[in-house]
Motif scaffolding. Structure first.
Motif, PDB file in Angstrom:
ATOM      1  N   ARG A   1      87.711  67.356  73.631  1.00 44.65           N
ATOM      2  CA  ARG A   1      88.708  67.891  72.697  1.00 44.65           C
ATOM      3  C   ARG A   1      88.090  68.057  71.303  1.00 44.65           C
ATOM      4  O   ARG A   1      88.282  67.235  70.416  1.00 44.65           O
ATOM      5  CB  ARG A   1      89.919  66.963  72.646  1.00 44.65           C
ATOM      6  N   LEU A   2      87.398  69.160  71.105  1.00 44.29           N
ATOM      7  CA  LEU A   2      86.720  69.385  69.825  1.00 44.29           C
ATOM      8  C   LEU A   2      87.705  69.616  68.692  1.00 44.29           C
ATOM      9  O   LEU A   2      87.560  69.061  67.598  1.00 44.29           O
ATOM     10  CB  LEU A   2      85.777  70.587  69.944  1.00 44.29           C
ATOM     11  N   THR A   3      88.707  70.458  68.943  1.00 45.78           N
ATOM     12  CA  THR A   3      89.623  70.824  67.859  1.00 45.78           C
ATOM     13  C   THR A   3      91.022  70.245  68.020  1.00 45.78           C
ATOM     14  O   THR A   3      91.760  70.153  67.038  1.00 45.78           O
ATOM     15  CB  THR A   3      89.738  72.369  67.742  1.00 45.78           C
ATOM     16  N   THR A   4      91.414  69.842  69.219  1.00 44.39           N
ATOM     17  CA  THR A   4      92.764  69.314  69.405  1.00 44.39           C
ATOM     18  C   THR A   4      92.828  67.799  69.228  1.00 44.39           C
ATOM     19  O   THR A   4      93.915  67.252  69.049  1.00 44.39           O
ATOM     20  CB  THR A   4      93.312  69.680  70.798  1.00 44.39           C
ATOM     21  N   ARG A   5      91.681  67.129  69.297  1.00 46.68           N
ATOM     22  CA  ARG A   5      91.723  65.676  69.149  1.00 46.68           C
ATOM     23  C   ARG A   5      92.122  65.238  67.737  1.00 46.68           C
ATOM     24  O   ARG A   5      92.981  64.352  67.590  1.00 46.68           O
ATOM     25  CB  ARG A   5      90.377  65.063  69.539  1.00 46.68           C
ATOM     26  N   PRO A   6      91.533  65.794  66.652  1.00 45.74           N
ATOM     27  CA  PRO A   6      91.938  65.329  65.312  1.00 45.74           C
ATOM     28  C   PRO A   6      93.438  65.436  65.047  1.00 45.74           C
ATOM     29  O   PRO A   6      94.032  64.473  64.524  1.00 45.74           O
ATOM     30  CB  PRO A   6      91.111  66.227  64.376  1.00 45.74           C
ATOM     31  N   PRO A   7      94.101  66.565  65.387  1.00 47.38           N
ATOM     32  CA  PRO A   7      95.558  66.596  65.180  1.00 47.38           C
ATOM     33  C   PRO A   7      96.284  65.526  66.004  1.00 47.38           C
ATOM     34  O   PRO A   7      97.280  64.969  65.542  1.00 47.38           O
ATOM     35  CB  PRO A   7      95.954  68.004  65.648  1.00 47.38           C
ATOM     36  N   SER A   8      95.785  65.239  67.211  1.00 48.51           N
ATOM     37  CA  SER A   8      96.414  64.199  68.031  1.00 48.51           C
ATOM     38  C   SER A   8      96.339  62.845  67.342  1.00 48.51           C
ATOM     39  O   SER A   8      97.307  62.066  67.359  1.00 48.51           O
ATOM     40  CB  SER A   8      95.730  64.121  69.399  1.00 48.51           C
ATOM     41  N   GLU A   9      95.186  62.552  66.723  1.00 48.36           N
ATOM     42  CA  GLU A   9      95.044  61.261  66.052  1.00 48.36           C
ATOM     43  C   GLU A   9      95.990  61.170  64.847  1.00 48.36           C
ATOM     44  O   GLU A   9      96.563  60.116  64.575  1.00 48.36           O
ATOM     45  CB  GLU A   9      93.597  61.053  65.594  1.00 48.36           C
ATOM     46  N   GLU A  10      96.159  62.282  64.147  1.00 45.85           N
ATOM     47  CA  GLU A  10      97.077  62.282  62.996  1.00 45.85           C
ATOM     48  C   GLU A  10      98.514  62.049  63.449  1.00 45.85           C
ATOM     49  O   GLU A  10      99.248  61.256  62.852  1.00 45.85           O
ATOM     50  CB  GLU A  10      96.964  63.614  62.250  1.00 45.85           C
ATOM     51  N   VAL A  11      98.905  62.727  64.534  1.00 47.12           N
ATOM     52  CA  VAL A  11     100.267  62.577  65.041  1.00 47.12           C
ATOM     53  C   VAL A  11     100.492  61.149  65.533  1.00 47.12           C
ATOM     54  O   VAL A  11     101.551  60.551  65.318  1.00 47.12           O
ATOM     55  CB  VAL A  11     100.539  63.592  66.172  1.00 47.12           C
ATOM     56  N   ALA A  12      99.478  60.580  66.197  1.00 45.03           N
ATOM     57  CA  ALA A  12      99.618  59.242  66.774  1.00 45.03           C
ATOM     58  C   ALA A  12      99.862  58.178  65.718  1.00 45.03           C
ATOM     59  O   ALA A  12     100.491  57.151  65.998  1.00 45.03           O
ATOM     60  CB  ALA A  12      98.377  58.896  67.598  1.00 45.03           C
ATOM     61  N   GLN A  13      99.369  58.398  64.497  1.00 46.92           N
ATOM     62  CA  GLN A  13      99.509  57.386  63.447  1.00 46.92           C
ATOM     63  C   GLN A  13     100.976  57.149  63.075  1.00 46.92           C
ATOM     64  O   GLN A  13     101.326  56.065  62.621  1.00 46.92           O
ATOM     65  CB  GLN A  13      98.708  57.801  62.220  1.00 46.92           C
ATOM     66  N   GLY A  14     101.814  58.151  63.264  1.00 47.56           N
ATOM     67  CA  GLY A  14     103.239  57.961  62.952  1.00 47.56           C
ATOM     68  C   GLY A  14     104.124  58.490  64.050  1.00 47.56           C
ATOM     69  O   GLY A  14     105.223  58.987  63.794  1.00 47.56           O
ATOM     70  N   ALA A  15     103.634  58.384  65.288  1.00 47.12           N
ATOM     71  CA  ALA A  15     104.365  58.982  66.407  1.00 47.12           C
ATOM     72  C   ALA A  15     105.741  58.347  66.574  1.00 47.12           C
ATOM     73  O   ALA A  15     105.872  57.121  66.594  1.00 47.12           O
ATOM     74  CB  ALA A  15     103.556  58.826  67.693  1.00 47.12           C
ATOM     75  N   ALA A  16     106.736  59.187  66.701  1.00 48.04           N
ATOM     76  CA  ALA A  16     108.108  58.710  66.937  1.00 48.04           C
ATOM     77  C   ALA A  16     108.558  59.220  68.297  1.00 48.04           C
ATOM     78  O   ALA A  16     109.573  59.918  68.440  1.00 48.04           O
ATOM     79  CB  ALA A  16     109.030  59.205  65.837  1.00 48.04           C
ATOM     80  N   VAL A  17     107.778  58.881  69.324  1.00 47.81           N
ATOM     81  CA  VAL A  17     108.057  59.342  70.679  1.00 47.81           C
ATOM     82  C   VAL A  17     109.214  58.530  71.255  1.00 47.81           C
ATOM     83  O   VAL A  17     109.312  57.315  71.039  1.00 47.81           O
ATOM     84  CB  VAL A  17     106.807  59.176  71.567  1.00 47.81           C
ATOM     85  N   THR A  18     110.080  59.193  71.994  1.00 49.90           N
ATOM     86  CA  THR A  18     111.205  58.519  72.649  1.00 49.90           C
ATOM     87  C   THR A  18     111.122  58.743  74.159  1.00 49.90           C
ATOM     88  O   THR A  18     110.492  59.714  74.618  1.00 49.90           O
ATOM     89  CB  THR A  18     112.548  59.070  72.145  1.00 49.90           C
ATOM     90  N   PRO A  19     111.757  57.876  74.959  1.00 43.38           N
ATOM     91  CA  PRO A  19     111.793  58.108  76.408  1.00 43.38           C
ATOM     92  C   PRO A  19     112.400  59.456  76.766  1.00 43.38           C
ATOM     93  O   PRO A  19     111.971  60.100  77.722  1.00 43.38           O
ATOM     94  CB  PRO A  19     112.655  56.948  76.923  1.00 43.38           C
TER      95      PRO A  19
END
Length: 466
Positions: free
Chosen positions: A365-383
């Motif tokens: 994931r050359l270009t999609t990994r960095p945005p994933s890491e940013e999202v993960a830092q404040g992820a508000a995922v729900t079931p």
């Protein structure tokens, strides 16, 4: 589709940096992969032409590109002692291939042609078509350049290196980025790798590798159990799960771990559930671009490293172990492949039989990994969010490949907001049901642990599912 008229426009170039040096460690590694798989290992892609560019403009840009980056002028050779080496030429000529379509064909025809061409070039050796390790084509329709295809061999550049030099052409995810003109070249890098300081780095890596290789079984997943499949035995498939992606974000946020380590842990647990292998020793492909001065090198910097994961306890336990093991593995992923060959041969002799790691993992994931890491830092995922994505999961089989040295090769692909895996499996070792159980297990493991820090791995050593 009406076939185009194809012509070649010669493009002259000249530039600094000519010379000869041994192969870099990264070049040795990719050449070993080519020999082991029989694949050409090209980076190939199709791209819209930068707005307003003509065929003549693109020919000029190709000449500037070849002049600016010495590694693009590289040829493989042997030195006076018969050892492989790299030769950077001072000047030369390369063809720009131009495919011209009749004015009355559908405007989609040049694009369809280009998309077919890049897939063909991906698996086609460049040598019969060009004296260089780069090939470029432009599709022309109604006197306008409309599409282009580029292929470069991985001996010249890995995925990131390719994106870096493509920025000069105005294409790719890094288009418009200014590339460091003073970055280390492959000749300089190869010479640095001959110094005592670099040799010590390689020696430390060998001590690390020895600890993982000494007690290996002959093959990670055992000997072939299904002799009827020894012909077309290597099957290629794709697995896609946006639901697993959201679950991985939730785990990464809770454990304060990056998504690459979480994915590795989740996939390892799924492998353990399906195969009964615990602990799991796997090769992981490491990009050495994190090392000082390597970020903008135009060249191959990926090499295998190795790690071993204990899959017992909870999913969070394995994530924590993976985070630690991966950090150590990445630090020991830069070495002389010739030394690893010598170490492997010595250990084979000591134990009385050859043993190989035949599981390999690569996060591409050359270009999609960095945005994933940013999202993960404040992820508000729900079931509810995860359940809403379950219908988008798919698993497809795409056919067979001729050969693979691994029994399982798992690539995490560069697709946004999903866990997208490209995989090749040795079906003389696995059943179809076992592989499908394993892949769907990736989603299951991630979802089970998304909101439950006590979720067990449910890996039973020696017990095979499917």
């Amino acid at each position: 589709m009406t076939e185009p008229v194809v012509e070649r426009i010669p493009v002259a170039f000249s530039g600094p940096g000519a010379g000869t040096a041994p192969l870099t460690w990264g070049q040795k590694a990719i050449l070993q992969d080519m020999r082991a798989t029989g694949w050409p290992h090209n980076n190939s892609g199709a791209h819209p032409v930068p707005e307003g560019a003509t065929v003549e403009d693109l020919a000029h840009r190709l000449g500037v590109l070849m002049s600016r980056f010495p590694v693009l002028r590289m040829r493989l050779a042997t030195d006076a002692d018969g050892r492989p080496c790299q030769v950077i030429c001072a000047s030369g000529e390369i063809d720009l291939e131009v495919a011209t379509f009749a004015d009355d064909v559908d405007p989609r025809a040049p694009i369809d042609y280009g998309n077919t061409l890049w897939r063909e070039w991906l698996m086609t050796p460049l040598a019969p078509h060009t004296p260089w390790l780069l090939r470029m084509a432009v599709m022309r329709h109604r006197d306008a350049a409309v599409y282009m295809v580029l292929a470069v061999n991985s001996v010249v550049a890995d995925g990131t290196g390719t994106l870096l030099f493509m920025s000069d052409l105005g294409i790719g995810e890094l288009a418009g980025r200014k590339v460091d003109g003073d970055a280390i070249g492959t000749l300089e890098l190869a010479r640095r790798e001959q110094t005592p300081q670099a040799r010590r780095v390689s020696e430390r890596a060998m001590r690390y590798w020895a600890g993982h290789l000494r007690s290996l079984p002959p093959k990670t997943f055992g000997e072939p159990r299904y002799p009827g499949r020894l012909g077309e035995r290597f099957w290629h498939g794709r697995f896609n799960s946006p639901a697993a992606y959201l679950a991985v974000l939730a785990i990464a946020e809770r454990t304060r771990t990056d998504t690459s380590r979480v994915l590795l842990a989740v996939i390892a647990i799924a492998i353990g559930r399906a195969t009964g292998i615990d602990p799991l020793t796997t090769n992981v492909i490491v990009s050495n671009r994190f090392r000082p001065g390597f970020a903008e090198v135009i060249g191959p910097l990926g090499q295998d490293s190795v790690l071993t994961l204990d899959l017992g306890g909870t999913v969070d336990d394995v994530v924590a172990r993976t985070r630690q093991a991966a950090m150590v593995a990445w630090l020991h992923g830069y070495y002389d492949p010739d030394q690893l060959d010598e170490l492997t041969a010595r250990l084979d002799a000591e134990r009385g039989h050859p043993a190989r790691i035949t599981c390999r993992y690569n996060d591409r994931r050359l270009t999609t990994r960095p945005p994933s890491e940013e999202v993960a830092q404040g992820a508000a995922v729900t079931p509810e969010m995860i359940r809403a994505k379950l219908g988008e999961t798919f698993l497809v089989w795409d056919g067979t490949v001729d050969h693979l040295p691994e029994q399982a090769f798992i690539n995490v692909e560069n697709h946004p907001e999903t866990v997208y895996l490209q995989l090749v499996w040795d079906m003389a070792v696995f059943t179809t049901e076992q592989v499908e159980t394993l892949l769907r297990g990736v989603e299951e493991v991630a979802i089970e642990a998304a909101f439950n820090p006590a979720a067990p791995t449910r890996v039973t050593p020696g017990q095979v599912s499917g």
